[in-house]
Design a protein around this motif. Structure first.
Motif, short mmCIF file in Angstrom:
data_model
loop_
_atom_site.label_atom_id
_atom_site.label_comp_id
_atom_site.label_asym_id
_atom_site.label_seq_id
_atom_site.Cartn_x
_atom_site.Cartn_y
_atom_site.Cartn_z
N ARG A 50 3.95 -15.00 -2.90
CA ARG A 50 3.43 -15.44 -4.19
C ARG A 50 3.78 -16.91 -4.43
O ARG A 50 2.92 -17.71 -4.82
CB ARG A 50 4.00 -14.57 -5.32
CG ARG A 50 3.38 -14.88 -6.69
CD ARG A 50 4.09 -14.14 -7.81
NE ARG A 50 5.50 -14.49 -7.93
CZ ARG A 50 5.96 -15.64 -8.43
NH1 ARG A 50 5.14 -16.55 -8.88
NH2 ARG A 50 7.26 -15.87 -8.51
N THR A 51 5.02 -17.29 -4.16
CA THR A 51 5.46 -18.67 -4.34
C THR A 51 4.69 -19.61 -3.42
O THR A 51 4.24 -20.68 -3.84
CB THR A 51 6.97 -18.79 -4.07
OG1 THR A 51 7.67 -17.92 -4.96
CG2 THR A 51 7.45 -20.22 -4.27
N MET A 52 4.52 -19.20 -2.17
CA MET A 52 3.76 -20.03 -1.22
C MET A 52 2.32 -20.20 -1.68
O MET A 52 1.76 -21.30 -1.60
CB MET A 52 3.82 -19.43 0.18
CG MET A 52 5.17 -19.51 0.82
SD MET A 52 5.27 -18.64 2.39
CE MET A 52 4.19 -19.62 3.40
N TRP A 53 1.71 -19.12 -2.16
CA TRP A 53 0.32 -19.20 -2.62
C TRP A 53 0.21 -20.12 -3.83
O TRP A 53 -0.70 -20.96 -3.91
CB TRP A 53 -0.19 -17.80 -2.96
CG TRP A 53 -1.58 -17.81 -3.50
CD1 TRP A 53 -1.97 -17.56 -4.78
CD2 TRP A 53 -2.77 -18.16 -2.78
NE1 TRP A 53 -3.33 -17.69 -4.91
CE2 TRP A 53 -3.85 -18.06 -3.70
CE3 TRP A 53 -3.03 -18.52 -1.48
CZ2 TRP A 53 -5.16 -18.34 -3.33
CZ3 TRP A 53 -4.34 -18.78 -1.11
CH2 TRP A 53 -5.38 -18.70 -2.02
N GLU A 54 1.12 -19.99 -4.76
CA GLU A 54 1.09 -20.86 -5.96
C GLU A 54 1.24 -22.32 -5.55
O GLU A 54 0.56 -23.20 -6.10
CB GLU A 54 2.17 -20.45 -6.94
CG GLU A 54 1.87 -19.14 -7.65
CD GLU A 54 2.98 -18.67 -8.56
OE1 GLU A 54 4.05 -19.34 -8.62
OE2 GLU A 54 2.80 -17.63 -9.21
N ASP A 55 2.12 -22.60 -4.61
CA ASP A 55 2.28 -23.97 -4.11
C ASP A 55 1.00 -24.46 -3.43
O ASP A 55 0.59 -25.61 -3.60
CB ASP A 55 3.46 -24.08 -3.14
CG ASP A 55 4.80 -24.00 -3.83
OD1 ASP A 55 4.85 -24.12 -5.07
OD2 ASP A 55 5.80 -23.81 -3.11
N TYR A 56 0.36 -23.60 -2.70
CA TYR A 56 -0.87 -23.96 -1.97
C TYR A 56 -2.01 -24.31 -2.94
O TYR A 56 -2.71 -25.30 -2.75
CB TYR A 56 -1.27 -22.81 -1.06
CG TYR A 56 -2.59 -23.03 -0.35
CD1 TYR A 56 -2.68 -23.88 0.74
CD2 TYR A 56 -3.74 -22.38 -0.79
CE1 TYR A 56 -3.89 -24.10 1.38
CE2 TYR A 56 -4.95 -22.58 -0.15
CZ TYR A 56 -5.02 -23.45 0.93
OH TYR A 56 -6.21 -23.65 1.56
N ILE A 57 -2.18 -23.49 -3.96
CA ILE A 57 -3.32 -23.72 -4.87
C ILE A 57 -3.07 -24.89 -5.82
O ILE A 57 -4.01 -25.42 -6.40
CB ILE A 57 -3.73 -22.44 -5.64
CG1 ILE A 57 -2.59 -21.94 -6.52
CG2 ILE A 57 -4.21 -21.38 -4.69
CD1 ILE A 57 -2.97 -20.77 -7.43
N LYS A 58 -1.84 -25.32 -5.97
CA LYS A 58 -1.52 -26.48 -6.81
C LYS A 58 -2.02 -27.76 -6.16
O LYS A 58 -2.37 -28.72 -6.84
CB LYS A 58 -0.04 -26.58 -7.07
CG LYS A 58 0.48 -25.59 -8.07
CD LYS A 58 1.96 -25.77 -8.26
CE LYS A 58 2.52 -24.72 -9.19
NZ LYS A 58 3.99 -24.83 -9.30
#
Length: 59
Positions: A50-58
């Motif tokens: 989840r954290t990696m995905w949030e970082d990616y979409i930012k």
């Protein structure tokens, strides 16, 4: 890890019935503890994803 608990218990010929019951109870506790640990690790992996995905979409 799947194992045949009964096979493992009877693998040792010098075990008496009371020892078998005690070992089965202990192995069930270990299995439960292992499943609990597995679930904790799954939750941790999901949090990392989840954290990696949030970082990616930012970006």
């Amino acid at each position: 890890m799947n194992t045949d608990e009964i096979f493992l218990v009877y693998e040792h010929a010098n075990i008496v019935a009371d020892d078998i019951d005690q070992q089965m109870a202990q192995s069930n506790n270990v299995g439960s503890s292992s499943r609990s640990h597995d679930r904790e690790m799954q939750i941790q992996r999901e949090e990392i994803v989840r954290t990696m995905w949030e970082d990616y979409i930012k970006d």
